[in-house]
Motif scaffolding. Sequence first.
Motif, PDB file in Angstrom:
ATOM      1  N   PRO A 255       0.785  -1.007   0.146  1.00  0.00           N
ATOM      2  CA  PRO A 255      -0.050  -0.044   0.023  1.00  0.00           C
ATOM      3  C   PRO A 255       0.921   1.310   0.106  1.00  0.00           C
ATOM      4  CG  PRO A 255      -0.812  -1.634   1.568  1.00  0.00           C
ATOM      5  CD  PRO A 255       0.462  -1.866   1.086  1.00  0.00           C
ATOM      6  N   GLY A 256       0.572   2.255  -1.041  1.00  0.00           N
ATOM      7  CA  GLY A 256       1.121   3.271  -1.069  1.00  0.00           C
ATOM      8  C   GLY A 256       2.417   3.551  -2.019  1.00  0.00           C
ATOM      9  N   TYR A 257       2.781   2.379  -2.614  1.00  0.00           N
ATOM     10  CA  TYR A 257       3.721   2.436  -3.825  1.00  0.00           C
ATOM     11  C   TYR A 257       3.169   2.946  -4.929  1.00  0.00           C
ATOM     12  CZ  TYR A 257       6.855   0.483  -7.415  1.00  0.00           C
ATOM     13  OH  TYR A 257       7.873   0.348  -8.489  1.00  0.00           O
ATOM     14  N   ILE A 258       2.032   2.457  -5.512  1.00  0.00           N
ATOM     15  CA  ILE A 258       1.497   3.399  -6.749  1.00  0.00           C
ATOM     16  C   ILE A 258       1.435   4.945  -6.556  1.00  0.00           C
ATOM     17  CG2 ILE A 258      -0.434   3.612  -8.313  1.00  0.00           C
ATOM     18  CD1 ILE A 258      -0.878   0.731  -7.851  1.00  0.00           C
ATOM     19  N   GLU A 259       0.863   5.276  -5.070  1.00  0.00           N
ATOM     20  CA  GLU A 259       0.764   6.697  -5.009  1.00  0.00           C
ATOM     21  C   GLU A 259       2.207   7.254  -4.943  1.00  0.00           C
ATOM     22  OE1 GLU A 259      -0.566   4.053  -3.520  1.00  0.00           O
ATOM     23  OE2 GLU A 259      -2.459   4.506  -2.350  1.00  0.00           O
ATOM     24  N   CYS A 260       3.219   6.532  -4.385  1.00  0.00           N
ATOM     25  CA  CYS A 260       4.499   7.241  -4.379  1.00  0.00           C
ATOM     26  C   CYS A 260       5.041   7.627  -5.827  1.00  0.00           C
ATOM     27  CB  CYS A 260       5.510   6.274  -3.750  1.00  0.00           C
ATOM     28  SG  CYS A 260       5.393   6.531  -1.891  1.00  0.00           S
ATOM     29  N   ASP A 261       4.919   6.467  -6.806  1.00  0.00           N
ATOM     30  CA  ASP A 261       5.088   6.543  -8.028  1.00  0.00           C
ATOM     31  C   ASP A 261       4.518   7.881  -8.783  1.00  0.00           C
ATOM     32  OD1 ASP A 261       6.357   6.068 -10.531  1.00  0.00           O
ATOM     33  OD2 ASP A 261       4.850   4.638 -11.118  1.00  0.00           O
ATOM     34  N   LEU A 262       3.163   8.063  -8.559  1.00  0.00           N
ATOM     35  CA  LEU A 262       2.396   9.121  -9.025  1.00  0.00           C
ATOM     36  C   LEU A 262       2.837  10.728  -8.424  1.00  0.00           C
ATOM     37  CD1 LEU A 262      -1.147   7.503  -9.089  1.00  0.00           C
ATOM     38  CD2 LEU A 262       0.459   7.950 -10.903  1.00  0.00           C
ATOM     39  N   ILE A 263       3.401  10.433  -7.029  1.00  0.00           N
ATOM     40  CA  ILE A 263       3.969  11.652  -6.537  1.00  0.00           C
ATOM     41  C   ILE A 263       5.213  12.222  -7.158  1.00  0.00           C
ATOM     42  CG2 ILE A 263       5.067  12.570  -4.379  1.00  0.00           C
ATOM     43  CD1 ILE A 263       3.011  10.676  -2.825  1.00  0.00           C
ATOM     44  N   THR A 264       6.143  11.389  -7.430  1.00  0.00           N
ATOM     45  CA  THR A 264       7.244  11.958  -8.410  1.00  0.00           C
ATOM     46  C   THR A 264       6.652  12.350  -9.640  1.00  0.00           C
ATOM     47  OG1 THR A 264       7.570   9.431  -9.020  1.00  0.00           O
ATOM     48  CG2 THR A 264       8.858  10.293  -7.078  1.00  0.00           C
ATOM     49  N   ASP A 265       5.876  11.633 -10.292  1.00  0.00           N
ATOM     50  CA  ASP A 265       5.267  12.353 -11.524  1.00  0.00           C
ATOM     51  C   ASP A 265       4.507  13.812 -11.364  1.00  0.00           C
ATOM     52  OD1 ASP A 265       6.115  10.183 -13.196  1.00  0.00           O
ATOM     53  OD2 ASP A 265       4.270   9.609 -13.896  1.00  0.00           O
ATOM     54  N   ILE A 266       3.821  13.783 -10.456  1.00  0.00           N
ATOM     55  CA  ILE A 266       3.446  15.326 -10.053  1.00  0.00           C
ATOM     56  C   ILE A 266       4.385  16.227  -9.840  1.00  0.00           C
ATOM     57  CG2 ILE A 266       1.932  16.558  -8.411  1.00  0.00           C
ATOM     58  CD1 ILE A 266       0.137  13.890  -8.184  1.00  0.00           C
ATOM     59  N   LEU A 267       5.526  15.860  -9.286  1.00  0.00           N
ATOM     60  CA  LEU A 267       6.458  16.603  -8.693  1.00  0.00           C
ATOM     61  C   LEU A 267       7.347  17.015  -9.971  1.00  0.00           C
ATOM     62  CD1 LEU A 267       7.538  15.440  -5.234  1.00  0.00           C
ATOM     63  CD2 LEU A 267       6.487  17.467  -5.762  1.00  0.00           C
TER      64      LEU A 267
END
Length: 435
Positions: A255-267
Amino acid sequence: MIDYNRFTLSNGLRVIHNYDPTTAMVAVNVLYNVGARDEDSEMTGLAHLFEHLMFGGSVNIPDFDAEIERAGGMNNAWTSNDFTNFYDVAPARNFETLLWLESDRMLGLAFSDKALEVQRNVVIEEFKQTHLNRPYGDLSHRLREMVYRQHPYGVPTIGKDPSHIEKVTQQDVRDFFFSHYAPNNAVLAISGNVSPDQVRRGVERWFDSIPCRDVAPRNYAPEPLPDGPRETEVRGHVPQTCVVVAYPMPGYGQPGYIECDLITDILASGRSSRFYRRLLLGSDLFTSADAVITGSEEPGMLMLKGNLADPSEEAARVAVERLMAEASQLCYQASRPDRLSYTLTEARPGGVTPYEVERAINRFASDFTFSSLSYLQRAQSLAMAEMHGEDINEIVPAYRRVTTAMIANTARRVLDPRHACVLIYRPTEQSGPTA
């Protein structure tokens, strides 16, 4: 949608196949569940050495490359902390040649002293070129040893030091091979113009007789979260000061892996990303700014990175603060987190917006879909999905289920300043001792 069929041989080899009649080619990919995390701490770099040794001849094939070139094909490989992957491409009519080649080196290497010496020298030279004699080459060594105090992820795939590879013996090679390179520790993926019947007949002919082996267990303990912020400053022959802020993050499938991947894209992905608009266009402090994840099987790192125009110590401190502050803004969520249509006034200042999440998801979906048009990339993706025990067609839908609230909650949990590991890499020209 990627159509595939799968089966498992009696020796434990998992096989996954995609039939693609639109190409005259075929890709054969063998993914082994062995990487740098499986090495002894006093003999690091062995998994990477094996990537090279696997091309040095096997029991019945003294020259792997010559045979694949004779079949009109090409091959390559890669190693990570988690896996070692080999892939071959050739005209589909020579499909069984690729199976013959891969099965023979799975059966057993030639264990040639000459091959060991040749590949040992190649790997040591690669270590020198990529990590010792290149600007920022040892950055991953410095960062990993700060973040990981117990886990084998503390050493990059290349190894800790060339001296470890220098002392590898033929017995070390044999022991590592027979305890990791086994059909029951691998996935065979095939994509191209070969039918399911051809695949099953060929795979059973060439692989079914290879015996399964006892795979060495992983006995190391998980890495605990840092008990407080950490910081390391080093100097080297680099053109600019570089700052990296690393946060421990979940491993793949957690849980949270996909969100971290998307966070770096957003940033940091693209010209509409936050780092590009606010840190590069809106500031003269950075010459480059990026955000990435290691993408590892076990808990990895979410990294914020920037190269600075100003080499001063004050600029470096400001840069670290700016990177962390920009990322921490994602901890705020929109007031209506599940709506994809919104106005700017509906979102808290600086908070992640549904538009940013949707853009990041669409970017991932686009990249994944277009990469899957290649039969070679499709074979590699199928192998990894099978290794993970997941349906490849569920990967994009899993990303589409992410909401702004999930992004904000993960950012709040992962981008915790109490767990931040900061590396400041300065040019040697600046005054001060060399680390």
